[in-house]
Write an enzyme that holds these catalytic residues in place. Sequence first.
Site, PDB file in Angstrom:
ATOM      1  N   CYS A   1      -4.217   4.244   6.148  1.00 45.75           N
ATOM      2  CA  CYS A   1      -2.714   5.097   7.222  1.00 45.75           C
ATOM      3  C   CYS A   1      -1.391   4.497   6.659  1.00 45.75           C
ATOM      4  O   CYS A   1      -1.048   4.663   5.088  1.00 45.75           O
ATOM      5  CB  CYS A   1      -2.915   5.469   9.019  1.00 45.75           C
ATOM      6  SG  CYS A   1      -1.825   6.314   9.003  1.00 45.75           S
ATOM      7  N   HIS A   2      -0.613   4.415   6.761  1.00 44.75           N
ATOM      8  CA  HIS A   2       0.843   3.120   7.319  1.00 44.75           C
ATOM      9  C   HIS A   2       0.170   1.860   6.914  1.00 44.75           C
ATOM     10  O   HIS A   2       1.400   0.804   6.832  1.00 44.75           O
ATOM     11  CB  HIS A   2       1.686   3.403   8.358  1.00 44.75           C
ATOM     12  CG  HIS A   2       2.537   4.988   8.624  1.00 44.75           C
ATOM     13  ND1 HIS A   2       1.771   5.361   9.361  1.00 44.75           N
ATOM     14  CD2 HIS A   2       3.261   4.893   8.084  1.00 44.75           C
ATOM     15  CE1 HIS A   2       2.818   6.820   9.025  1.00 44.75           C
ATOM     16  NE2 HIS A   2       3.585   6.679   8.265  1.00 44.75           N
TER      17      HIS A   2
ATOM     18  N   GLU B   1       4.240  12.518   6.487  1.00 45.93           N
ATOM     19  CA  GLU B   1       5.370  11.541   7.095  1.00 45.93           C
ATOM     20  C   GLU B   1       6.499  13.228   7.130  1.00 45.93           C
ATOM     21  O   GLU B   1       6.631  12.619   8.455  1.00 45.93           O
ATOM     22  CB  GLU B   1       5.886  11.086   6.006  1.00 45.93           C
ATOM     23  CG  GLU B   1       7.237  10.159   6.640  1.00 45.93           C
ATOM     24  CD  GLU B   1       6.006   9.109   7.572  1.00 45.93           C
ATOM     25  OE1 GLU B   1       5.995   9.094   8.799  1.00 45.93           O
ATOM     26  OE2 GLU B   1       5.672   8.602   6.927  1.00 45.93           O
TER      27      GLU B   1
END
Length: 224
Positions: A131-132, A162
């Site tokens: 993910c991030h 996003e």
Amino acid sequence: MAKKVLFALTSHDQLGDTGRKTGFYVPEVAHPAEVFRTAGYEIAYVSVRGGSAPQDGITGDDTVVSAFLDDQATADALASTPTPKELSAEDFDVIYFAGGHGTMWDFPDSAELTELAAGIYERGGVVAAVCHGPAGLVNLKLSDGSYLVDGKQVASFTDDEESAVGLTDVVPFLLQSKLEERGAKFTKAPNFTEHAVADTRLVTGQNPASAAKVAQLTVAALAG
């Protein structure tokens, strides 16, 4: 001897200037931790600044997350994480960069964390991220000066995702675009669906739905 995985967690708890809180996304640790534990791995944690890592993404309807947080040893570990400089790459087979929006602010510029990850990779270990979490890869260089992601297949939270969560103008940069700048061969699936990819001991996943798959591919990479 049991293999050991180190979960890297953000220490950043502010979602830009929105006034909202963030932190590490707990499901992206709980679900892969269950995979690693089942595979016989020992589990440890590190955060950028050490101490108690801020948590995000707890909904109350995820039994895996509930069991993870209810485990006393886990709770104790998360309340007092070491800093990267307190750890040695020689002690770990995997570093797994967990996501959560906080990572976008503190992972890229934590030289100690990226050095630790490079050390694990260069001794034959796996660098994993979801993910991030791949924010921890954008400035991760190997000893030859090359970016770890350069020329490798990589997944992360996408620029489309996003935009879909309305945070394009809040995060300090767009993760997909930054990884592509670093030479990554970016791969993705439709928004918020499971997608993970393994390439030369780098294992990455797109979003929370991909966290367990990243762990499965990591176990397979080390077994192979």
